[in-house]
Design a protein around this motif. Structure first.
Motif, PDB file in Angstrom:
ATOM      1  N   ALA A   2     -23.148  -7.105  10.936  1.00  0.00           N
ATOM      2  CA  ALA A   2     -24.039  -5.987  10.612  1.00  0.00           C
ATOM      3  C   ALA A   2     -23.969  -4.878  11.648  1.00  0.00           C
ATOM      4  CB  ALA A   2     -25.464  -6.491  10.471  1.00  0.00           C
ATOM      5  N   TYR A   3     -23.771  -5.228  12.909  1.00  0.00           N
ATOM      6  CA  TYR A   3     -23.766  -4.191  13.941  1.00  0.00           C
ATOM      7  C   TYR A   3     -22.596  -3.217  13.757  1.00  0.00           C
ATOM      8  CZ  TYR A   3     -20.076  -6.666  16.519  1.00  0.00           C
ATOM      9  OH  TYR A   3     -18.913  -7.261  16.883  1.00  0.00           O
ATOM     10  N   ASP A   6     -23.922  -0.569  11.514  1.00  0.00           N
ATOM     11  CA  ASP A   6     -24.838   0.277  12.292  1.00  0.00           C
ATOM     12  C   ASP A   6     -24.072   1.231  13.198  1.00  0.00           C
ATOM     13  OD1 ASP A   6     -26.906  -1.118  11.105  1.00  0.00           O
ATOM     14  OD2 ASP A   6     -27.271  -2.401  12.840  1.00  0.00           O
ATOM     15  N   GLU A   7     -23.015   0.736  13.836  1.00  0.00           N
ATOM     16  CA  GLU A   7     -22.202   1.580  14.713  1.00  0.00           C
ATOM     17  C   GLU A   7     -21.556   2.723  13.928  1.00  0.00           C
ATOM     18  OE1 GLU A   7     -19.403  -1.066  16.560  1.00  0.00           O
ATOM     19  OE2 GLU A   7     -20.824  -1.634  18.142  1.00  0.00           O
ATOM     20  N   PRO A  17     -25.069   4.040  19.025  1.00  0.00           N
ATOM     21  CA  PRO A  17     -25.683   2.902  18.316  1.00  0.00           C
ATOM     22  C   PRO A  17     -26.705   2.223  19.217  1.00  0.00           C
ATOM     23  CG  PRO A  17     -23.437   2.384  18.954  1.00  0.00           C
ATOM     24  CD  PRO A  17     -23.669   3.826  19.305  1.00  0.00           C
ATOM     25  N   LEU A  20     -27.026  -3.958  21.459  1.00  0.00           N
ATOM     26  CA  LEU A  20     -27.099  -5.285  20.850  1.00  0.00           C
ATOM     27  C   LEU A  20     -27.963  -6.192  21.718  1.00  0.00           C
ATOM     28  CD1 LEU A  20     -23.391  -5.818  19.778  1.00  0.00           C
ATOM     29  CD2 LEU A  20     -25.321  -5.132  18.360  1.00  0.00           C
ATOM     30  N   TYR A  36     -32.980 -13.396   9.791  1.00  0.00           N
ATOM     31  CA  TYR A  36     -31.695 -13.306  10.483  1.00  0.00           C
ATOM     32  C   TYR A  36     -30.975 -14.644  10.553  1.00  0.00           C
ATOM     33  CZ  TYR A  36     -32.558  -8.466  11.550  1.00  0.00           C
ATOM     34  OH  TYR A  36     -32.766  -7.127  11.434  1.00  0.00           O
TER      35      TYR A  36
END
Length: 86
Positions: A2-3, A6-7, A17, A20, A36
């Protein structure tokens, strides 16, 4: 992960971003923890191959690029940025 999405979205917005945070050190409610812990990625290959679906935006990049092109503009960013600086 998912990150990565987002990035990419942050890059489109011209922003950094969010940092983390390791899952085991993040402060979350029980509901967030469950979300999650049970969050799963899915593949769209089966609907494409078996149902012959052709997606308008086959990847998150194409989808976010379209949203960016349709819903955002330089004037929007300028107005938002100026409000943040006031």
């Amino acid at each position: 992960p998912a990150y990565v999405v987002d990035e990419y979205a942050a890059k489109l917005l011209g922003m950094q971003p969010l940092p983390l945070i390791p899952f085991n050190t993040a402060v979350m409610s029980p509901m967030e923890q469950q979300f999650y812990a049970c969050n799963r990625r899915v593949s769209n290959s089966k609907i494409k191959s078996e149902l012959h679906v052709k997606l308008h935006y086959p990847s998150y990049r194409e989808g976010l690029d379209h949203i960016w092109a349709q819903d955002f503009s330089s004037s929007w960013i300028a107005s938002v940025t100026s409000r943040w600086l006031i």
